[in-house]
Design a protein around this motif. Structure first.
Motif, mmCIF file in Angstrom:
data_model
loop_
_atom_site.group_PDB
_atom_site.id
_atom_site.type_symbol
_atom_site.label_atom_id
_atom_site.label_comp_id
_atom_site.label_asym_id
_atom_site.label_seq_id
_atom_site.Cartn_x
_atom_site.Cartn_y
_atom_site.Cartn_z
ATOM 1 N N LEU A 106 0.842 -1.191 0.000
ATOM 2 C CA LEU A 106 0.000 0.000 0.000
ATOM 3 C C LEU A 106 0.883 1.249 0.000
ATOM 4 O O LEU A 106 1.631 1.476 0.946
ATOM 5 C CB LEU A 106 -0.919 -0.016 1.228
ATOM 6 N N PRO A 107 0.819 2.069 -1.064
ATOM 7 C CA PRO A 107 1.723 3.222 -1.150
ATOM 8 C C PRO A 107 1.631 4.167 0.052
ATOM 9 O O PRO A 107 2.655 4.665 0.531
ATOM 10 C CB PRO A 107 1.267 3.915 -2.436
ATOM 11 N N ALA A 154 5.648 5.318 6.552
ATOM 12 C CA ALA A 154 6.825 4.710 7.168
ATOM 13 C C ALA A 154 8.095 5.464 6.793
ATOM 14 O O ALA A 154 8.922 5.795 7.651
ATOM 15 C CB ALA A 154 6.926 3.246 6.743
ATOM 16 N N GLY A 155 8.250 5.774 5.506
ATOM 17 C CA GLY A 155 9.458 6.443 5.036
ATOM 18 C C GLY A 155 9.630 7.830 5.636
ATOM 19 O O GLY A 155 10.706 8.185 6.112
ATOM 20 N N LEU A 156 8.544 8.594 5.642
ATOM 21 C CA LEU A 156 8.614 9.960 6.176
ATOM 22 C C LEU A 156 8.876 9.941 7.678
ATOM 23 O O LEU A 156 9.669 10.741 8.200
ATOM 24 C CB LEU A 156 7.316 10.710 5.865
ATOM 25 N N THR A 157 8.221 9.040 8.387
ATOM 26 C CA THR A 157 8.419 8.951 9.834
ATOM 27 C C THR A 157 9.867 8.625 10.148
ATOM 28 O O THR A 157 10.495 9.217 11.029
ATOM 29 C CB THR A 157 7.499 7.856 10.415
ATOM 30 N N GLY A 159 3.882 10.048 13.495
ATOM 31 C CA GLY A 159 4.014 9.260 12.270
ATOM 32 C C GLY A 159 3.655 7.798 12.512
ATOM 33 O O GLY A 159 2.989 7.165 11.685
ATOM 34 N N PHE A 160 4.091 7.262 13.645
ATOM 35 C CA PHE A 160 3.752 5.880 13.967
ATOM 36 C C PHE A 160 2.249 5.734 14.220
ATOM 37 O O PHE A 160 1.648 4.721 13.894
ATOM 38 C CB PHE A 160 4.555 5.403 15.186
ATOM 39 N N LEU A 161 1.683 6.775 14.815
ATOM 40 C CA LEU A 161 0.234 6.770 15.039
ATOM 41 C C LEU A 161 -0.504 6.697 13.695
ATOM 42 O O LEU A 161 -1.404 5.873 13.507
ATOM 43 C CB LEU A 161 -0.183 8.036 15.805
ATOM 44 N N VAL A 162 -0.079 7.566 12.753
ATOM 45 C CA VAL A 162 -0.712 7.585 11.433
ATOM 46 C C VAL A 162 -0.539 6.225 10.751
ATOM 47 O O VAL A 162 -1.477 5.686 10.164
ATOM 48 C CB VAL A 162 -0.116 8.708 10.562
ATOM 49 N N PHE A 163 0.655 5.671 10.858
ATOM 50 C CA PHE A 163 0.919 4.359 10.264
ATOM 51 C C PHE A 163 -0.074 3.322 10.798
ATOM 52 O O PHE A 163 -0.713 2.581 10.043
ATOM 53 C CB PHE A 163 2.357 3.927 10.572
ATOM 54 N N GLY A 164 -0.228 3.303 12.101
ATOM 55 C CA GLY A 164 -1.154 2.344 12.721
ATOM 56 C C GLY A 164 -2.585 2.569 12.269
ATOM 57 O O GLY A 164 -3.300 1.617 11.927
ATOM 58 N N ALA A 201 5.697 -2.875 12.629
ATOM 59 C CA ALA A 201 6.139 -1.756 13.466
ATOM 60 C C ALA A 201 7.474 -2.070 14.130
ATOM 61 O O ALA A 201 8.317 -1.188 14.308
ATOM 62 C CB ALA A 201 5.074 -1.443 14.524
ATOM 63 N N ALA A 202 7.698 -3.340 14.481
ATOM 64 C CA ALA A 202 8.970 -3.726 15.114
ATOM 65 C C ALA A 202 10.123 -3.524 14.142
ATOM 66 O O ALA A 202 11.181 -3.003 14.512
ATOM 67 C CB ALA A 202 8.902 -5.178 15.578
ATOM 68 N N VAL A 203 9.921 -3.918 12.881
ATOM 69 C CA VAL A 203 10.959 -3.720 11.859
ATOM 70 C C VAL A 203 11.250 -2.230 11.705
ATOM 71 O O VAL A 203 12.388 -1.793 11.633
ATOM 72 C CB VAL A 203 10.514 -4.331 10.510
ATOM 73 N N LEU A 204 10.155 -1.459 11.714
ATOM 74 C CA LEU A 204 10.267 -0.018 11.523
ATOM 75 C C LEU A 204 11.003 0.665 12.675
ATOM 76 O O LEU A 204 11.741 1.636 12.477
ATOM 77 C CB LEU A 204 8.847 0.549 11.399
ATOM 78 N N THR A 205 10.796 0.179 13.893
ATOM 79 C CA THR A 205 11.347 0.860 15.062
ATOM 80 C C THR A 205 12.669 0.269 15.510
ATOM 81 O O THR A 205 13.293 0.787 16.433
ATOM 82 C CB THR A 205 10.376 0.786 16.257
ATOM 83 N N LEU A 206 13.096 -0.821 14.865
ATOM 84 C CA LEU A 206 14.320 -1.488 15.297
ATOM 85 C C LEU A 206 15.488 -0.517 15.478
ATOM 86 O O LEU A 206 16.171 -0.556 16.502
ATOM 87 C CB LEU A 206 14.674 -2.586 14.281
ATOM 88 N N PRO A 207 15.730 0.406 14.506
ATOM 89 C CA PRO A 207 16.881 1.303 14.636
ATOM 90 C C PRO A 207 16.786 2.265 15.828
ATOM 91 O O PRO A 207 17.804 2.787 16.268
ATOM 92 C CB PRO A 207 16.880 2.094 13.316
#
Lengths: 205, 227
Positions: A27-28, A34-37, A68-73, A112-118
């Motif tokens: 989904l674009p 994700a990218g912007l966050t 951003g994470f809120l919007v993602f969710g 979300a875990a992959v996204l927040t790993l860093p």
């Protein structure tokens, strides 16, 4: 929960999670969110590190980019109700609604875990799950994002300044004080997930 | 085999009962607002009946394991998110029921969307959206097809294609239930619904009876002949 009693339920959960992850990956709007966050978090953390090397730069950045994470969710949930009627395709493919809710929650936690790993903190996963819970309850991205932002950026700071003792029970305490806020960071999404699953089970599609 | 047994919903459906059998096209006919879509949604587990049961091969939809391999359903709209490509939409559907990925290319070919596979569903015409919906219904090669107003949005060539396709499905032994407010397609069995009640149910010849044609029977049964 009839789903857990079925033979083959774990295999069914794995295929459903696989499908949900596929949905999230293609989904674009989710890729953009994700990218912007991610980019904003990195930039703000760099700026924070220069301004105040002593403080945790990631936590400072996340105070803002948690939105951003809120919007993602939210988007992971409300994509189902946007034009095209995807929710019906979803329910025809996976008609057992509690099983579907479990698959969706699992897929979101993985993404979300992959996204927040860093960032080295699990806190954004909690924010994304709260967003998804609000998205499922309200079925509208704008309403869910507005509610979530009001909760994190207005209600929580106001509550904290008026009743400092409430910190243990606010969903965002874990960002700056993980030891103190961990329980709330788990309980808020959990309560919303239960509420959203029940409403999803009983409301018409 | 589809069995609808005394399904009711307040003010919408009143003790609706009928069957759709394998190897036959069953036309579920009625004027707009008669309760066709409500019945189909209950059959597919999207809505609940207040009383009565709707089963497919003796099981309610929600109890079917890997339901896409048992029932293919075509509802209003394609079911694809407008920002997702047709291929991505069919791929997640295939993954959800553990279907081989090769099926995606096959069903795109069947409905004539191979060229458009990489396009976003939101850019599709109405007719292409229906084809994508049909492709999704066919993914699991299901023995039962349930189609709600499948001719809506199709151009004349599409309508012809759909009519032939449905007849072929029945000839292959599949159960085909299709709801329509039009009567211009080949049916074996007919269920006429009007104001939430079944007005007639039987083979085409039985329902036509002394009326001469299905159109005349339909108009007499639904009271729509007044104008």
């Amino acid at each position: 929960m009839t789903a857990t009693a079925r033979p083959g339920a774990p295999a069914e959960l794995i295929t459903s999670v696989h499908a949900e992850l596929h949905k999230l990956g293609t989904l674009p709007s989710l890729r953009w969110a994700a990218g912007l966050t991610w980019a904003a978090t990195v930039l703000l953390a760099l700026a924070a590190h220069r301004a105040a090397p002593a403080a945790d730069p990631v936590a400072t950045a996340l105070r803002w980019t948690q939105a951003g994470f809120l919007v993602f969710g939210v988007l992971t949930a409300t994509q189902e109700y946007e034009s095209g009627g995807q929710i019906r395709a979803t329910l025809l493919a996976v008609p057992r609604r509690f099983a579907l809710a479990a698959a969706k929650a699992t897929a979101l936690i993985v993404a979300a875990a992959v996204l927040t790993l860093p960032t080295g903190t699990a806190y954004p996963i909690s924010v994304a799950l709260v967003g998804a819970g609000l998205g499922w309850l309200l079925r509208n991205a704008l309403a869910a994002v507005a509610t979530g932002l009001t909760l994190y950026l207005i209600a929580c700071p106001v509550a904290l300044s008026r009743w400092p003792a409430a910190a243990n029970w606010l969903p965002d305490t874990a960002l700056l004080d993980p030891g103190r806020g961990a329980a709330a960071a788990v309980l808020w999404p959990l309560a919303l997930a239960v509420g959203a699953s029940l409403s999803f089970r009983w409301r018409h599609a | 085999m589809i069995r609808i047994d005394r399904v009711s919903r307040p003010r919408i459906l009143h003790e609706v009962s009928f069957e759709a059998r394998p190897g036959r096209v069953t036309g579920f006919l009625g004027p707009n607002g008669a309760g066709k879509t409500s019945t189909v949604r209950i059959l597919l587990g999207l809505d609940r009946a207040s009383t009565g049961t709707a089963t497919i091969n003796s099981q309610p939809y929600a109890a079917l394991p890997r339901p896409l391999t048992v029932v293919g359903a075509l509802l209003d709209g394609s079911g694809a998110h407008r920002a997702r490509t047709a291929r991505a939409h069919l791929r997640w559907l295939a993954a959800s029921n553990a279907l081989p990925r090769a099926r995606v290319g096959e069903v795109l070919e069947t409905v004539g969307l191979t060229e458009a596979a990489g396009r976003r569903a939101g850019r599709f015409s109405l007719g292409m959206s229906r084809r994508l919906g049909l492709a999704a219904a066919l993914l699991g090669d299901p023995p039962v097809l349930v189609l709600d107003e499948p001719f809506n949005g199709l151009d004349p060539a599409g309508i012809l294609w759909m009519r032939e396709f449905l007849s072929r499905c029945a000839a292959e032994g599949r159960t085909v239930l299709l709801s329509s407010h039009l009567l211009d397609f080949p049916v074996d069995d007919v269920v006429v619904i009007n104001r939430g009640r079944v007005a007639a149910h039987g083979t085409l010849a039985e329902v036509q009876g002394d009326h001469g044609s299905l159109e005349d029977a339909f108009l007499a049964l639904t009271g729509a002949a007044s104008w």
